[in-house]
Design an enzyme around this catalytic site. Structure first.
Site, mmCIF file in Angstrom:
data_model
loop_
_atom_site.group_PDB
_atom_site.id
_atom_site.type_symbol
_atom_site.label_atom_id
_atom_site.label_comp_id
_atom_site.label_asym_id
_atom_site.label_seq_id
_atom_site.Cartn_x
_atom_site.Cartn_y
_atom_site.Cartn_z
ATOM 1 C CB SER A 277 -0.961 -0.041 1.199
ATOM 2 O OG SER A 277 -1.910 0.991 1.151
ATOM 3 C CG ASP A 288 7.585 4.861 -11.724
ATOM 4 O OD1 ASP A 288 8.184 3.782 -11.863
ATOM 5 O OD2 ASP A 288 6.350 4.962 -11.769
ATOM 6 C CE LYS A 302 -5.033 -2.102 0.423
ATOM 7 N NZ LYS A 302 -5.480 -0.684 0.567
#
Length: 514
Positions: A277, A288, A302
């Site tokens: 999460s 990224d 998740k």
């Protein structure tokens, strides 16, 4: 024509819901009237019908009864009032798993493995852990009398503690693990995590470090705003952190509002399969944007957004309303179709055809099944002997274990200082313990696992006598994932420098074209 079709469809959906509601009401009435034993209707609905309905939708939509919701909010807030310890069941009794650092329980000398016999003269035998925890909680400044049983002590030990506010910080431990290399262990994302991390970074003199390790292992997530706040400390201003969108919610993106203020310390984030999460939101953003390297195992996967709805009688519903996407557009959520709830939580499978996206510098990254590390560093698989020791609870206080060795050893009341090592005399006591518990072993197994046995013993002794932080320090001395993260810092530095160069070139091209 289109309007009438829409109206007809909506009307049919309403009729279907009404018919289903009538069927459920009829079944509940039949159960209450005819079941062989008396029926608790609230239990059927709260523990059965509602959770069952939600689990058909997805693994993370959830319903909280008043007691569960109170605990949920307590964890989010990061504080409560009591004595400060984690408890767990053991043989129809309640056992201390660990007192929190600096808590009244820790200051009062309560240890892991202690059995709570009574609280304010109320016998705790047969009570569940929630009932015992409720007895221990109370207003700040009030006293509570606890009677504990401890291995090696013939008589119960009376302890009187003064209740206090018990903070549950998001940052559990931080220190310098190498010269000029800082380490921060973030255990959860509650309402204090952002501030806790900022304080830890100040203490480590973050701006002057040669490298920083952020440990998100076993961090199951928490509040979205705290994940965004953490990423904001490391990313550049206006870089996207995460976005989400769903059927009834338009796409919403979250950005770094303050940015890292030009601090370019090399970063490595350590993750494992229990990082989920909010941990994956931060890890995905760092990866990224090429801000640092992700080290360890593939994370849980998740990426469902839960919206909270308050219901009647202090109950609450967490309903999935959207999905999270990393800055490159990767879906974090793992596929949960055609798998049981048990397999989803305990036996995660990697996607057969993962999404392929690109980082800011053009590196390939994969989505649809958690965050795949840049540096894969799985923890060494335990030997059969080590697996047996853990299954038997030899080194940890567990509900089903035989009783752990460190409690047995400390029950002999040795003189232990911070110079303690598990020497041959301690290992002789260990073999005596195994014999008493009828655990079979061979001398070959002992010799092959001797360094592991000594390390486990030292860590648990330090945790029990000197606190959680002392135990963490011992644990980090034998942590191959941490070592791998430290080794990756030069690569992380080069990666970030290259990404900034590529972005600057792209921005220069865009400016020239204008």
């Amino acid at each position: 024509m289109g309007t009438s079709r829409t109206t007809a469809a909506a009307g049919k959906a309403t009729d279907d819901v009404q018919d289903s509601t009538k069927s459920f009401t009829s079944v509940l009435a039949a159960v209450e009237a005819n079941y062989a034993d008396p029926v608790d209707a609230d239990k059927i609905i709260y523990d059965g019908a509602i959770p069952g309905m939600l689990h058909v939708l997805d693994p993370h939509s959830n319903f909280f009864d008043p007691q569960a919701y109170a605990l949920f909010r307590e964890n989010q807030e990061g504080k409560y009032y009591g004595v400060g310890m984690i408890v767990q069941p053991r043989d129809n009794q309640t056992m201390v798993q660990a007192p929190f650092e600096g808590s009244p329980a820790a200051k009062g000398g309560i240890r892991p493995g202690d059995i709570i016999l009574s609280v304010d003269n109320k016998d705790c035998t047969g009570l569940n852990t929630t009932q015992v925890a409720d007895l221990l909680k109370g207003a700040k400044g009030t006293q509570v009398k606890i009677l504990i049983g401890r291995e090696g002590w013939q008589e119960p030990i009376p302890v009187t503690l003064t209740r206090d506010e018990i903070p549950r910080p998001g940052v559990e431990f931080s220190e310098m693990v190498r010269p000029n290399i800082g380490y921060v262990h973030v255990i959860t994302f509650n309402e204090t995590t952002d501030a806790d991390l900022a304080a830890a970074l100040r203490q480590l003199n973050y701006a002057k470090l040669d490298g920083l390790i952020i440990d998100l292992r076993e961090n199951g997530g928490g509040l979205l705003n705290q994940a965004v706040g953490m990423a904001d400390m490391f990313l550049e201003r206006n870089q996207i952190v995460v976005s989400h969108h769903g059927r009834n919610s338009s796409e919403h993106a979250y950005y770094a509002m303050k940015g890292n203020q030009g601090i370019d310390v090399p970063l490595a984030f350590v993750v494992n399969r229990d990082s989920a999460s909010a941990s994956e939101i931060v890890s995905g953003a760092i990866q990224d944007h090429d801000r640092g390297l992700i080290v360890g195992d593939t994370t849980f996967g998740k990426g469902l957004v839960q919206q909270q709805y308050m219901l009647s009688n202090d109950t609450a519903l967490l309903l999935t309303s959207a999905r999270y996407y990393t800055p490159s557009g990767r879906l974090i959520q793992r596929d949960y179709s055609n798998v049981t709830l048990w397999d989803y939580h305990n036996n995660p499978q990697k996607p057969t055809s993962p999404e392929v996206k690109q980082t800011d510098s053009g590196r390939q990254v994969f989505g649809g099944g958690g965050i795949t590390p840049d540096v894969l560093a799985p923890m060494p698989k335990p030997t059969d002997f080590q697996t047996l020791m853990m299954a038997q609870g030899v080194f940890y206080p567990t509900p089903q274990g035989v009783g752990d060795f460190v409690r047995f050893y400390l029950g002999t009341k040795p003189q232990v200082t911070k110079d303690f090592v598990a020497d041959d005399a301690v290992m002789a006591q260990f073999l005596k313990f195994l014999d008493q518990q009828h655990i079979t072993y061979t001398q070959t197994e002992i010799q092959q696992n001797l360094s592991w046995l000594k390390w486990e013993t030292k860590r648990e002794v330090f945790t029990t006598l000197f606190g959680l932080s002392a135990g963490y320090k011992v644990e980090l001395d034998n942590d191959p994932q941490l070592d791998k993260a430290i080794d990756s810092l030069p690569q992380a530095k080069a990666l970030y420098a290259n990404a900034r160069k590529i972005l600057a070139e792209k921005q220069g091209t865009t400016t020239a074209q204008r």
